[in-house]
Design a protein around this motif. Structure first.
Motif, mmCIF file in Angstrom:
data_model
loop_
_atom_site.group_PDB
_atom_site.id
_atom_site.type_symbol
_atom_site.label_atom_id
_atom_site.label_comp_id
_atom_site.label_asym_id
_atom_site.label_seq_id
_atom_site.Cartn_x
_atom_site.Cartn_y
_atom_site.Cartn_z
ATOM 1 N N GLY A 1 0.819 -1.280 -0.070
ATOM 2 C CA GLY A 1 0.045 0.024 -0.025
ATOM 3 C C GLY A 1 0.865 1.216 -0.198
ATOM 4 N N LEU A 2 1.843 1.338 0.676
ATOM 5 C CA LEU A 2 2.778 2.418 0.686
ATOM 6 C C LEU A 2 3.745 2.544 -0.627
ATOM 7 C CD1 LEU A 2 3.697 2.798 4.420
ATOM 8 C CD2 LEU A 2 1.977 4.091 3.373
ATOM 9 N N MET A 3 4.184 1.352 -0.934
ATOM 10 C CA MET A 3 5.169 1.361 -1.753
ATOM 11 C C MET A 3 4.958 0.690 -2.960
ATOM 12 S SD MET A 3 8.691 1.421 0.550
ATOM 13 C CE MET A 3 9.627 1.087 -1.034
ATOM 14 N N ASP B 1 1.906 4.596 -13.989
ATOM 15 C CA ASP B 1 2.886 5.467 -14.804
ATOM 16 C C ASP B 1 3.178 6.648 -14.015
ATOM 17 O OD1 ASP B 1 2.805 3.502 -16.805
ATOM 18 O OD2 ASP B 1 1.104 4.381 -17.940
ATOM 19 N N ILE B 2 4.416 6.839 -14.454
ATOM 20 C CA ILE B 2 4.826 8.169 -13.723
ATOM 21 C C ILE B 2 4.042 9.451 -14.061
ATOM 22 C CG2 ILE B 2 6.993 9.886 -13.921
ATOM 23 C CD1 ILE B 2 7.751 7.494 -12.417
ATOM 24 N N GLU C 1 -10.125 11.197 -1.557
ATOM 25 C CA GLU C 1 -9.144 12.058 -2.056
ATOM 26 C C GLU C 1 -7.958 12.483 -1.275
ATOM 27 O OE1 GLU C 1 -9.569 13.248 -4.998
ATOM 28 O OE2 GLU C 1 -11.519 12.380 -5.618
ATOM 29 N N THR C 2 -8.110 12.382 0.161
ATOM 30 C CA THR C 2 -6.910 12.690 0.865
ATOM 31 C C THR C 2 -5.819 11.719 1.071
ATOM 32 O OG1 THR C 2 -8.601 13.808 2.415
ATOM 33 C CG2 THR C 2 -6.291 13.534 3.390
ATOM 34 N N TYR C 3 -6.111 10.319 1.020
ATOM 35 C CA TYR C 3 -5.141 9.295 1.187
ATOM 36 C C TYR C 3 -5.001 8.427 0.060
ATOM 37 C CZ TYR C 3 -5.611 10.481 6.129
ATOM 38 O OH TYR C 3 -5.644 11.054 7.359
ATOM 39 N N ALA C 4 -6.043 8.204 -0.874
ATOM 40 C CA ALA C 4 -6.048 7.004 -1.839
ATOM 41 C C ALA C 4 -5.491 7.400 -3.074
ATOM 42 C CB ALA C 4 -7.349 6.302 -1.768
ATOM 43 N N VAL C 5 -5.514 8.563 -3.915
ATOM 44 C CA VAL C 5 -5.643 9.085 -4.765
ATOM 45 C C VAL C 5 -4.154 9.439 -5.409
ATOM 46 C CG1 VAL C 5 -6.510 10.483 -6.887
ATOM 47 C CG2 VAL C 5 -7.963 9.588 -5.206
ATOM 48 N N LYS C 6 -3.385 10.314 -4.721
ATOM 49 C CA LYS C 6 -2.243 11.197 -5.048
ATOM 50 C C LYS C 6 -1.074 10.178 -4.597
ATOM 51 C CE LYS C 6 -3.772 15.422 -5.937
ATOM 52 N NZ LYS C 6 -5.240 15.518 -5.558
ATOM 53 N N VAL C 7 -0.157 10.260 -5.301
ATOM 54 C CA VAL C 7 1.095 9.302 -4.991
ATOM 55 C C VAL C 7 2.351 10.531 -4.704
ATOM 56 C CG1 VAL C 7 0.421 7.499 -6.674
ATOM 57 C CG2 VAL C 7 1.789 9.362 -7.346
ATOM 58 N N ASP C 8 3.327 10.226 -4.145
ATOM 59 C CA ASP C 8 4.467 10.915 -3.775
ATOM 60 C C ASP C 8 5.314 10.709 -5.109
ATOM 61 O OD1 ASP C 8 7.051 11.376 -3.199
ATOM 62 O OD2 ASP C 8 6.888 10.274 -1.188
ATOM 63 N N PRO C 9 5.652 11.697 -5.741
ATOM 64 C CA PRO C 9 6.315 11.680 -6.835
ATOM 65 C C PRO C 9 7.651 11.033 -6.822
ATOM 66 C CG PRO C 9 5.849 13.917 -6.534
ATOM 67 C CD PRO C 9 5.188 13.184 -5.519
ATOM 68 N N GLU C 10 8.387 11.393 -5.646
ATOM 69 C CA GLU C 10 9.949 11.207 -5.505
ATOM 70 C C GLU C 10 9.874 9.638 -5.386
ATOM 71 O OE1 GLU C 10 12.839 13.096 -4.208
ATOM 72 O OE2 GLU C 10 11.932 14.428 -5.821
ATOM 73 N N LEU C 11 9.162 9.111 -4.408
ATOM 74 C CA LEU C 11 9.045 7.824 -3.941
ATOM 75 C C LEU C 11 8.455 6.771 -5.337
ATOM 76 C CD1 LEU C 11 9.323 5.799 -1.814
ATOM 77 C CD2 LEU C 11 7.112 6.061 -1.255
ATOM 78 N N HIS C 12 7.524 7.373 -6.155
ATOM 79 C CA HIS C 12 7.027 6.506 -6.945
ATOM 80 C C HIS C 12 8.255 6.287 -8.214
ATOM 81 C CE1 HIS C 12 3.862 6.620 -10.634
ATOM 82 N NE2 HIS C 12 4.347 5.618 -10.408
ATOM 83 N N LYS C 13 8.998 7.500 -8.364
ATOM 84 C CA LYS C 13 10.126 7.389 -9.255
ATOM 85 C C LYS C 13 11.369 6.316 -8.499
ATOM 86 C CE LYS C 13 13.418 10.405 -11.672
ATOM 87 N NZ LYS C 13 14.500 10.610 -10.657
ATOM 88 N N GLU C 14 11.439 6.351 -7.475
ATOM 89 C CA GLU C 14 12.469 5.476 -6.987
ATOM 90 C C GLU C 14 11.923 4.033 -7.237
ATOM 91 O OE1 GLU C 14 13.245 5.974 -2.599
ATOM 92 O OE2 GLU C 14 13.553 3.899 -2.577
#
Ligand code: ZN
Length: 636
Positions: free
Chosen positions: A479-481, A488-489, A565-578
């Protein structure tokens, strides 16, 4: 991947015949899901297949290989949109090359529309395939857009979201205690300024495919295992003939009461994930038989269903006073069709109608020959080693991961979805587009909360709570990673199950911060997360379960929306890329799908004396075969 069918040889001849007939019925509806996903999917598929059969140019060139990859992706996703993200995907060839392919496939039978010249056809189909502004998303649930107009799925034509809501709200005005699933099996269109439903039935929309489904179901009736199963199948045929949703409910009641049969089938317009408003259902089929040994495990769970309900952390008002007929079994799947092929669920809980579940119960299954196939692949692919926080976590996952995820699925399907009740007067559709992820969260949280309960060990479901720890580790890590590997980025999370996973993991991460319940740390430049306090995490699961159940029971749309909308939709872009970079190095496929086994009757004269089973390994071959033998809808 392929899946094996252990135990098939021990079935009686009539049972094997029943599986064969139901499997043919599962394949007969294949065209329907392509058309439901997007109105030009059948035309695109037919065009690509004709090229692949007839192209006379260089078939070994890198460009032609890329063309074939695109065709395989269209087959895999039942259309031109990614099966999970629902974004349109594109071939890695130029439009010019595509036109050359069409022109050099002289014997091809392309799906031209009436009055269309070959040039007009090429222009139409290549625009559909290559133009990014045409049908960019199958399901668009972005806040603030007209979800119906901006989604490419083919459940509506010429109508707005507002019109759809008004149309179905009007139907619900005189709703009784046992409402049908309004709009479930139809396309809503505007004709001469008037809204009208085109019903899926033998003489309605998709009639030619539905007639074929009926033909095989009628054969199945002749070899049913018992009267109850036979009555159910007859009722299903009646429903397909009429498209009458009252008959669909009657069928579901018969189906849910059929507990003695070994063989079972899901066949119909069932899940509503493909409609941004969650009204209309995609066609699917799953044929299976009971795994009697493994079903002893789910038997323990369903026997304790009332105990689980009574002891959950949910407010008393939202609990079922009497849990009715939650039956659970472990099954061996024998054929996948429609929306369940080739990417398949690992557990199913049906029927979906709330009042039927409340009054007649539900059937819940864990599909163990599929989870086994996944597990075998996962053991050696290096994924766990890359993302697990410690050697201890890896060892725990290898020892108990398979048992843990099967138990999670059992609990999610059998008691999770089956738990709780709506307050009087609350509609099951009150949460609209947030219903699906919240419903999945509710079922997951119920399972997660109880995994760590003493009851699980006492009742013999698990040898010790290391099994629960293995599940908690896997769940939070995903769920976190790690589920970000599938996005997709630059994109957000769209799919209901993925939104659910991130909602739970991120919410618990944030709420547990003061006590450092879940910790993120960096080692050798890589991010990991680990659980420091399993008991506290369990409490957080319980807390969120109580809140999500309240939201569902009260139909609290605003709070549900806010949670998602607060927890489930947006991703952390830095972590996503890593995560994407680490994943790319492993060279793995982000999704898996399954090739169906093939059943062939063995005849003596005109009598079937056996059903032979084969496990083909050529995916493209199976697809071409299906298109040849199970194409019943027009492609133009
Ligand atoms: Zn579920």
């Amino acid at each position: 991947m392929r899946y094996q069918i252990p135990g098939f040889e021990n079935l009686s001849l009539d049972q094997k015949k029943l599986i064969y007939y139901l499997s043919q019925a599962a394949l007969a509806g294949r065209d329907i899901i392509f058309d439901q996903n997007y109105k030009y999917n059948l035309a695109v598929r037919k065009t690509l297949e004709e090229i692949s059969k007839n192209y006379k140019g260089n078939r070994l060139s890198p460009d032609f290989q890329k063309f074939m990859v695109y065709l395989k992706r269209v087959w895999f996703s039942n259309g031109i949109h990614h099966h999970y993200s629902t974004d349109k995907f594109f071939p890695e060839i130029s439009k010019e090359y595509f036109v050359e392919l069409v022109k050099n496939s002289k014997e091809a039978e392309f799906p031209l529309q009436e009055g269309e010249t070959p040039d007009m056809f090429i222009e139409r189909i290549s625009t559909v395939i290559f133009d990014p502004s045409i049908a960019p998303k199958r399901i668009n649930q972005d806040a603030g857009v007209d979800m119906i107009v901006s989604s490419a799925c083919n459940y509506y034509d010429g109508v707005t979201e507002e019109e759809v809501e008004a149309f179905y709200n009007k139907m619900k005005e005189n709703e009784d205690e046992t409402p049908v699933s309004y709009g479930l099996n139809s396309k809503l269109v505007k004709e001469n300024g008037k809204l009208t439903e085109k019903i899926y039935s033998a003489n309605g929309l998709y009639g030619d495919a539905i007639k074929q489904i009926i033909l095989w179901l009628e054969k199945a009736v002749t070899v049913a295992e018992n009267k109850k199963q036979q009555d159910g199948l007859k009722k299903l045929i009646e429903y397909y003939k009429t498209g009458d949703l009252d008959i669909w409910d009657e069928y579901n009641i018969l189906w849910v009461q059929d507990l003695d049969s070994d063989i079972d089938v899901v066949n119909g317009f069932i899940e509503v994930y493909g409609d941004p408003l969650g009204i209309k259902a995609s066609w699917e089929s799953v044929v299976n038989f009971k795994d009697k040994e493994a079903t002893k495990r789910t038997g323990i769970i369903s026997e304790n269903a009332q105990w689980f309900e009574d002891n959950s952390p949910v407010d008393e008002r939202f609990k079922k006073k009497k849990v009715k007929g939650v039956s659970a079994k472990v099954i061996t799947v024998t054929q996948l069709g429609g929306d369940c092929y080739p990417s398949t669920p690992i557990g199913i809980n049906l029927p979906n109608a709330d009042w039927i579940r409340k009054e007649h119960g539900s059937k819940s299954v864990t599909i163990e020959n599929i989870t086994y196939a996944y597990h075998q692949v996962a053991l050696g692919d290096g994924f766990l080693e890359e993302f697990a926080a410690s050697q201890e976590e890896i060892d725990l996952a290898k020892k108990y991961g398979y048992m843990a995820s099967n138990l999670h699925t059992d609990m999610h399907e059998c008691v999770g979805h089956g738990s709780g009740q709506l307050l009087p007067g609350v509609s099951s559709e009150a949460l609209k587009n947030y219903h699906s992820p919240l419903e999945e969260a509710r079922a997951d949280l119920f399972a997660l909360y109880y995994m760590m309960d003493p009851k699980m060990v006492e009742s013999g479901l698990m040898p010790n709570h290391d099994v629960a720890k293995a599940e908690y580790n896997a769940y939070i890590r995903n769920g976190l990673m790690t589920q970000l590997t599938r996005i997709d980025i630059g994109k957000n999370i769209e799919q209901a199950h993925m939104r659910n996973h991130q909602l739970i993991a991120k919410w618990c991460f944030k709420k547990g911060k003061p006590d450092n319940v879940i910790e993120k740390f960096i080692k050798d430049g890589k991010t990991y997360c680990k659980i420091n306090n399993y008991q506290k995490l369990r409490d957080l699961f319980g807390e969120l379960l109580a809140e999500v159940q309240r939201i569902k029971s009260e139909g609290d749309y605003e709070t549900g929306k806010q949670l998602i909308e607060t927890y489930a939709v947006k991703v952390d872009p830095e972590l996503h890329k890593e995560v994407k970079e680490r994943y790319a190095k492993l060279n793995l496929a982000p999704y898996g799908g399954f090739i169906n086994p093939v059943f062939t009757p063995v005849y003596e004269g005109d009598k079937i004396i056996d059903i032979k089973i084969e496990y083909p390994d050529d995916y493209a071959g199976q697809m071409m075969d299906y298109s040849k033998n199970f194409s019943f809808l027009p492609a133009n």
